[in-house]
Write a protein that holds these residues in place. Structure first.
Motif, PDB file in Angstrom:
ATOM      1  N   ASN A 140    -171.019  37.265 -30.726  1.00  0.00           N
ATOM      2  CA  ASN A 140    -169.854  37.366 -31.591  1.00  0.00           C
ATOM      3  C   ASN A 140    -168.579  36.932 -30.862  1.00  0.00           C
ATOM      4  OD1 ASN A 140    -167.875  37.987 -33.368  1.00  0.00           O
ATOM      5  ND2 ASN A 140    -168.451  40.139 -33.639  1.00  0.00           N
ATOM      6  N   PRO A 141    -167.967  35.801 -31.287  1.00  0.00           N
ATOM      7  CA  PRO A 141    -166.764  35.298 -30.597  1.00  0.00           C
ATOM      8  C   PRO A 141    -165.629  36.323 -30.566  1.00  0.00           C
ATOM      9  CG  PRO A 141    -167.598  33.697 -32.172  1.00  0.00           C
ATOM     10  CD  PRO A 141    -168.380  34.956 -32.396  1.00  0.00           C
ATOM     11  N   TRP A 142    -165.611  37.257 -31.525  1.00  0.00           N
ATOM     12  CA  TRP A 142    -164.527  38.233 -31.534  1.00  0.00           C
ATOM     13  C   TRP A 142    -164.445  39.024 -30.225  1.00  0.00           C
ATOM     14  CZ3 TRP A 142    -160.560  37.655 -34.296  1.00  0.00           C
ATOM     15  CH2 TRP A 142    -160.604  37.309 -35.641  1.00  0.00           C
ATOM     16  N   ASN A 143    -165.649  39.254 -29.590  1.00  0.00           N
ATOM     17  CA  ASN A 143    -165.667  40.025 -28.351  1.00  0.00           C
ATOM     18  C   ASN A 143    -164.866  39.347 -27.246  1.00  0.00           C
ATOM     19  OD1 ASN A 143    -167.301  41.831 -29.633  1.00  0.00           O
ATOM     20  ND2 ASN A 143    -169.205  40.868 -28.924  1.00  0.00           N
ATOM     21  N   ASP A 144    -164.824  38.003 -27.309  1.00  0.00           N
ATOM     22  CA  ASP A 144    -164.113  37.271 -26.256  1.00  0.00           C
ATOM     23  C   ASP A 144    -162.755  36.769 -26.733  1.00  0.00           C
ATOM     24  OD1 ASP A 144    -166.207  37.553 -24.430  1.00  0.00           O
ATOM     25  OD2 ASP A 144    -167.321  35.962 -25.454  1.00  0.00           O
ATOM     26  N   PHE A 145    -162.348  37.227 -27.913  1.00  0.00           N
ATOM     27  CA  PHE A 145    -161.099  36.757 -28.515  1.00  0.00           C
ATOM     28  C   PHE A 145    -159.926  36.884 -27.554  1.00  0.00           C
ATOM     29  CE2 PHE A 145    -157.536  37.759 -31.663  1.00  0.00           C
ATOM     30  CZ  PHE A 145    -157.247  36.419 -31.886  1.00  0.00           C
ATOM     31  N   ILE A 146    -159.868  38.049 -26.884  1.00  0.00           N
ATOM     32  CA  ILE A 146    -158.698  38.339 -26.048  1.00  0.00           C
ATOM     33  C   ILE A 146    -158.510  37.323 -24.921  1.00  0.00           C
ATOM     34  CG2 ILE A 146    -159.921  39.920 -24.481  1.00  0.00           C
ATOM     35  CD1 ILE A 146    -157.253  41.666 -24.759  1.00  0.00           C
ATOM     36  N   TYR A 147    -159.627  36.752 -24.417  1.00  0.00           N
ATOM     37  CA  TYR A 147    -159.510  35.831 -23.282  1.00  0.00           C
ATOM     38  C   TYR A 147    -158.862  34.513 -23.673  1.00  0.00           C
ATOM     39  CZ  TYR A 147    -162.568  39.326 -21.404  1.00  0.00           C
ATOM     40  OH  TYR A 147    -163.077  40.526 -21.019  1.00  0.00           O
ATOM     41  N   LEU A 148    -158.958  34.144 -24.932  1.00  0.00           N
ATOM     42  CA  LEU A 148    -158.269  32.947 -25.390  1.00  0.00           C
ATOM     43  C   LEU A 148    -156.943  33.302 -26.056  1.00  0.00           C
ATOM     44  CD1 LEU A 148    -161.373  31.024 -26.675  1.00  0.00           C
ATOM     45  CD2 LEU A 148    -159.769  30.196 -24.957  1.00  0.00           C
ATOM     46  N   ALA A 149    -156.903  34.489 -26.678  1.00  0.00           N
ATOM     47  CA  ALA A 149    -155.691  34.881 -27.409  1.00  0.00           C
ATOM     48  C   ALA A 149    -154.529  35.123 -26.444  1.00  0.00           C
ATOM     49  CB  ALA A 149    -155.953  36.130 -28.237  1.00  0.00           C
ATOM     50  N   PHE A 169    -155.765  28.012 -29.087  1.00  0.00           N
ATOM     51  CA  PHE A 169    -156.087  28.810 -30.267  1.00  0.00           C
ATOM     52  C   PHE A 169    -157.036  28.057 -31.192  1.00  0.00           C
ATOM     53  CE2 PHE A 169    -155.071  31.630 -33.846  1.00  0.00           C
ATOM     54  CZ  PHE A 169    -155.148  32.828 -33.164  1.00  0.00           C
ATOM     55  N   ALA A 170    -156.766  26.751 -31.346  1.00  0.00           N
ATOM     56  CA  ALA A 170    -157.636  25.925 -32.194  1.00  0.00           C
ATOM     57  C   ALA A 170    -159.043  25.886 -31.610  1.00  0.00           C
ATOM     58  CB  ALA A 170    -157.065  24.520 -32.320  1.00  0.00           C
ATOM     59  N   SER A 184    -141.081  31.355 -35.776  1.00  0.00           N
ATOM     60  CA  SER A 184    -142.476  31.127 -36.171  1.00  0.00           C
ATOM     61  C   SER A 184    -143.436  31.431 -35.023  1.00  0.00           C
ATOM     62  CB  SER A 184    -142.661  29.696 -36.680  1.00  0.00           C
ATOM     63  OG  SER A 184    -142.228  28.794 -35.704  1.00  0.00           O
ATOM     64  N   GLN A 185    -143.014  31.157 -33.768  1.00  0.00           N
ATOM     65  CA  GLN A 185    -143.889  31.486 -32.635  1.00  0.00           C
ATOM     66  C   GLN A 185    -144.092  33.005 -32.554  1.00  0.00           C
ATOM     67  OE1 GLN A 185    -145.145  28.668 -30.880  1.00  0.00           O
ATOM     68  NE2 GLN A 185    -143.971  27.714 -32.493  1.00  0.00           N
ATOM     69  N   VAL A 186    -142.980  33.751 -32.731  1.00  0.00           N
ATOM     70  CA  VAL A 186    -143.075  35.210 -32.648  1.00  0.00           C
ATOM     71  C   VAL A 186    -143.985  35.744 -33.767  1.00  0.00           C
ATOM     72  CG1 VAL A 186    -141.783  37.360 -32.935  1.00  0.00           C
ATOM     73  CG2 VAL A 186    -140.873  35.547 -31.478  1.00  0.00           C
ATOM     74  N   LEU A 187    -143.812  35.204 -34.977  1.00  0.00           N
ATOM     75  CA  LEU A 187    -144.621  35.667 -36.104  1.00  0.00           C
ATOM     76  C   LEU A 187    -146.097  35.351 -35.871  1.00  0.00           C
ATOM     77  CD1 LEU A 187    -143.517  37.186 -38.482  1.00  0.00           C
ATOM     78  CD2 LEU A 187    -143.682  35.113 -39.851  1.00  0.00           C
ATOM     79  N   ALA A 188    -146.368  34.182 -35.298  1.00  0.00           N
ATOM     80  CA  ALA A 188    -147.753  33.806 -34.991  1.00  0.00           C
ATOM     81  C   ALA A 188    -148.350  34.819 -34.020  1.00  0.00           C
ATOM     82  CB  ALA A 188    -147.798  32.396 -34.395  1.00  0.00           C
ATOM     83  N   VAL A 189    -147.569  35.207 -33.014  1.00  0.00           N
ATOM     84  CA  VAL A 189    -148.035  36.180 -32.030  1.00  0.00           C
ATOM     85  C   VAL A 189    -148.293  37.533 -32.694  1.00  0.00           C
ATOM     86  CG1 VAL A 189    -147.337  37.525 -30.010  1.00  0.00           C
ATOM     87  CG2 VAL A 189    -147.005  35.046 -30.034  1.00  0.00           C
ATOM     88  N   VAL A 190    -147.391  37.925 -33.599  1.00  0.00           N
ATOM     89  CA  VAL A 190    -147.559  39.205 -34.296  1.00  0.00           C
ATOM     90  C   VAL A 190    -148.931  39.258 -34.981  1.00  0.00           C
ATOM     91  CG1 VAL A 190    -146.778  40.543 -36.289  1.00  0.00           C
ATOM     92  CG2 VAL A 190    -145.118  39.748 -34.601  1.00  0.00           C
ATOM     93  N   PHE A 191    -149.313  38.148 -35.617  1.00  0.00           N
ATOM     94  CA  PHE A 191    -150.588  38.177 -36.334  1.00  0.00           C
ATOM     95  C   PHE A 191    -151.780  38.155 -35.392  1.00  0.00           C
ATOM     96  CE2 PHE A 191    -147.885  37.580 -39.860  1.00  0.00           C
ATOM     97  CZ  PHE A 191    -148.584  38.123 -40.929  1.00  0.00           C
ATOM     98  N   VAL A 192    -151.633  37.545 -34.230  1.00  0.00           N
ATOM     99  CA  VAL A 192    -152.700  37.622 -33.229  1.00  0.00           C
ATOM    100  C   VAL A 192    -152.836  39.066 -32.749  1.00  0.00           C
ATOM    101  CG1 VAL A 192    -153.500  36.836 -30.980  1.00  0.00           C
ATOM    102  CG2 VAL A 192    -152.314  35.251 -32.484  1.00  0.00           C
ATOM    103  N   VAL A 193    -151.695  39.717 -32.514  1.00  0.00           N
ATOM    104  CA  VAL A 193    -151.721  41.100 -32.035  1.00  0.00           C
ATOM    105  C   VAL A 193    -152.397  42.004 -33.068  1.00  0.00           C
ATOM    106  CG1 VAL A 193    -150.274  43.091 -31.466  1.00  0.00           C
ATOM    107  CG2 VAL A 193    -149.728  40.844 -30.523  1.00  0.00           C
ATOM    108  N   ILE A 194    -152.084  41.777 -34.360  1.00  0.00           N
ATOM    109  CA  ILE A 194    -152.748  42.574 -35.406  1.00  0.00           C
ATOM    110  C   ILE A 194    -154.263  42.398 -35.303  1.00  0.00           C
ATOM    111  CG2 ILE A 194    -153.089  42.816 -37.894  1.00  0.00           C
ATOM    112  CD1 ILE A 194    -150.149  42.106 -38.255  1.00  0.00           C
ATOM    113  N   ASN A 195    -154.691  41.158 -35.107  1.00  0.00           N
ATOM    114  CA  ASN A 195    -156.125  40.901 -34.985  1.00  0.00           C
ATOM    115  C   ASN A 195    -156.722  41.595 -33.770  1.00  0.00           C
ATOM    116  OD1 ASN A 195    -157.023  39.581 -37.167  1.00  0.00           O
ATOM    117  ND2 ASN A 195    -156.974  37.535 -36.293  1.00  0.00           N
TER     118      ASN A 195
END
Lengths: 262, 321
Positions: free
Chosen positions: A2-11, A45-46, A95-106
């Motif tokens: 599951n890629p979600w487990n490694d999400f933090i290393y790229l996020a 991120f892509a 927009s950069q800050v908002l993008a980060v906010v949504f990554v943090v939520i994830n």
């Protein structure tokens, strides 16, 4: 796997790029360092989204967490593109800050939205519909501020040209996003309720808001100098916008609206 | 002498109409005429604009605009396709939208109580007439700009053509839309529905409900459990003897031969143990037009983001010639 487990290393690297890009953009002597950093974050991120796509064997657009990934990607990308186009640093930063906010939520709450989310809202259209609106609200708020500033300044001074151009551009970009949010809503409504448009009170107010901005845009076509009428139209449009966003819930006409939740 | 009078009238009439005040007066007069009609004959009759009347009105609109566009120096067309009229019709629609947004509306299908139709505005004459005028104005603008076609103005074409298609397909086409709600018991097959006037209607497709499933969120204290997800397993039979096994849930309708089938409701009293599920069936033959218009409009809106006001400034405002 599951890629979600490694999400933090790229996020984390992606977020770092996006956040560091902001002060770099404001204070670095090199014009390109900030945008390149932001693009690097975008690439990382892509790559994660691509990896997810491959390992899930389907486009990662089904769950709320997955759609938030795209939102962060687009948000950061739109901010970058619009900066390259218009050189608005604050829009880039926002927009950069908002993008980060949504990554943090994830990162913190992978499925926050699917908690007690009623079936009607469980759709891939939910996030783009709401977030394009949020972005357009921000831009149109800025346009209103600029309009009020112009109203206060009055007739004197030939130095108003840059502010007038800024106002027009903010309205164009804000209205463009507003219309996209509205049209995404229409697509979604067709899928959820069978009608593109049903004159629900929130839809009616969004229509009114769009109509006033369209009057402004068309009025401006003919006038070389910004008229006071045009500026007052922007203030009026913003009042409509605020009623669309927040005020609708309190109107007697909106009892039973499908856009009023809880 | 008579000729000079006509000439003089002509030379004051068009400049007046072409001004904002003139166009606003016309829009005001149309709205007033609408309200007079409303008071004398009542709301717009249901089905007045259904096929072929809507298609005919639309065709007439396009043909008249095209003919007028090719008449030499037609001042009527200059006015009809002019910016003043666009501003005036948009303003008129904004005022009607304000009424619509403030006055609580009676449900679709029931009679309003307001003499002026304020509580059922979408079926009131002023709304229908102004909608018509807006579409006419938009048609004329598009015809004029296609006559003097320029690739440079692609954003204009995308936005205006997209909006036009949406106004036409979703507005003029609304009268042709069929919409029914059909409850089906588990294990049963149903193809009959009641329309708004309580007449029994037989549909060209039948739905058999095999199973209804539902998940709920963990209940909160003192509250009934909230639905998390519900879904119906159905078999759809069509007239041409197709048999389709499908799942229908909220936000995931199915499409069968032009009909869209939506998960609508369920036996709420029994919740998870529901014995019936209801479906909304919609037939909208104009929907493809709306989809195409919508996509064009989205592309046009993206152009707004990309181009900003720059092209507009370069172009300034193009006149008829």
């Amino acid at each position: 796997m599951n890629p979600w487990n490694d999400f933090i290393y790229l996020a984390l690297p992606a977020m770092t790029c996006w956040l560091v890009a902001i002060p770099v953009l404001y204070w670095s002597k090199h014009r390109w360092t900030g945008p390149v950093l932001s693009a690097l974050g975008l690439l990382i991120f892509a790559a994660f989204i691509g990896w997810m796509w491959v390992s899930l064997e389907r486009p990662p657009m089904r769950t709320m967490g997955e759609t938030r990934l795209w939102y962060s990607l687009f948000l950061s990308g739109i901010g970058l593109i619009l900066y390259l186009k218009w050189s608005y640093k604050w829009l880039f930063a926002f927009s950069q800050v908002l993008a980060v906010v949504f990554v943090v939520i994830n990162l913190l709450k992978p499925e926050i939205h699917s908690k007690a989310l009623m079936p009607a809202l469980q759709s891939v259209w939910f996030i783009p519909h709401v977030t394009t609106y949020m972005l357009s609200y921000a831009l149109l708020s800025a346009a209103t501020l600029a309009a009020i500033l112009l109203l206060v300044k009055g007739r004197e001074g030939a130095d108003k040209r840059p502010l007038i151009d800024l106002t027009d551009n903010l309205v164009y970009v804000g209205l463009g996003l507003f219309l996209i949010g509205l049209l995404i809503g229409a697509l979604w409504a067709k899928e959820a309720w069978g009608d593109f448009w049903s004159w629900d009170p929130k839809e009616t107010w969004a229509f009114l808001t769009a109509a006033v901005y369209l009057i402004y845009v068309h009025l401006r076509l003919k006038e070389p100098h910004m008229s006071r009428l045009a500026l007052w139209l922007l203030v009026l449009a913003f009042v409509c916008l605020m009623i669309t966003w927040k005020g609708v819930s309190y109107l007697p006409s909106a009892q039973g609206s499908v856009h009023v939740y809880g | 002498m008579g000729e000079s009078v006509v000439k003089r009238n002509n030379s004051t009439l068009w400049p007046f109409l072409s001004s904002y005040k003139g166009s606003l007066s016309v829009v005001g007069a149309v709205a007033l005429a609408g309200w007079l009609l409303q008071v004398t004959v009542g709301a717009v009759p249901v089905g007045l604009l259904s096929f072929p009347v809507n298609a005919f009105a639309l065709g007439l609109m396009v043909v008249v605009c095209v003919i007028m566009a090719f008449l030499p120096r037609c001042r009527g067309f200059s006015w009809l396709s002019g910016l003043s009229l666009s501003l005036a019709t948009l303003s008129g629609m904004a005022v009607l939208a304000l009424i619509l947004g403030l006055v609580p509306q009676v449900p679709v299908g029931s009679e309003g109580n307001s003499l002026l139709g304020f509580d059922s505005l979408l079926r009131a004459w002023p709304f229908v007439l102004l909608y018509f005028l807006l579409t006419l104005n938009l048609t004329a603008v598009i015809v004029r700009r296609f006559k003097a076609f320029r690739w440079f103005s692609y954003a204009f074409y995308l936005n205006h053509l997209g909006l036009w298609l949406m106004l036409v397909a979703a507005g003029f086409g609304a009268a042709d839309k069929q919409r029914y709600v059909m409850p089906v018991m588990e294990g049963a097959t149903e193809w009959r529905v009641y329309d708004r006037d309580d007449n029994l209607v037989e549909l060209p497709l039948a739905i058999k409900l095999n199973d209804f499933r539902m998940e709920t969120y963990p209940p909160r204290v003192g509250m009934p459990p909230e639905p998390k997800f519900f879904e119906s397993d159905v078999v759809v039979y069509t007239r041409d003897e197709q048999r389709l096994e499908r799942k229908v849930s909220v936000n995931a309708p199915i499409r069968v031969g032009g009909w869209m089938i939506y998960q609508y409701g369920y036996d709420a009293e029994r919740g998870k143990e529901a014995r019936w599920s209801s479906f909304e069936l919609v037939y909208d033959r104009w929907a493809p037009g709306t989809y195409v218009g919508l996509i064009l409009f989205v592309l046009g809106a993206l152009c707004l983001l990309w181009k900003g006001t720059k092209t507009v400034k370069l172009r300034t405002y193009e006149s008829v010639e």
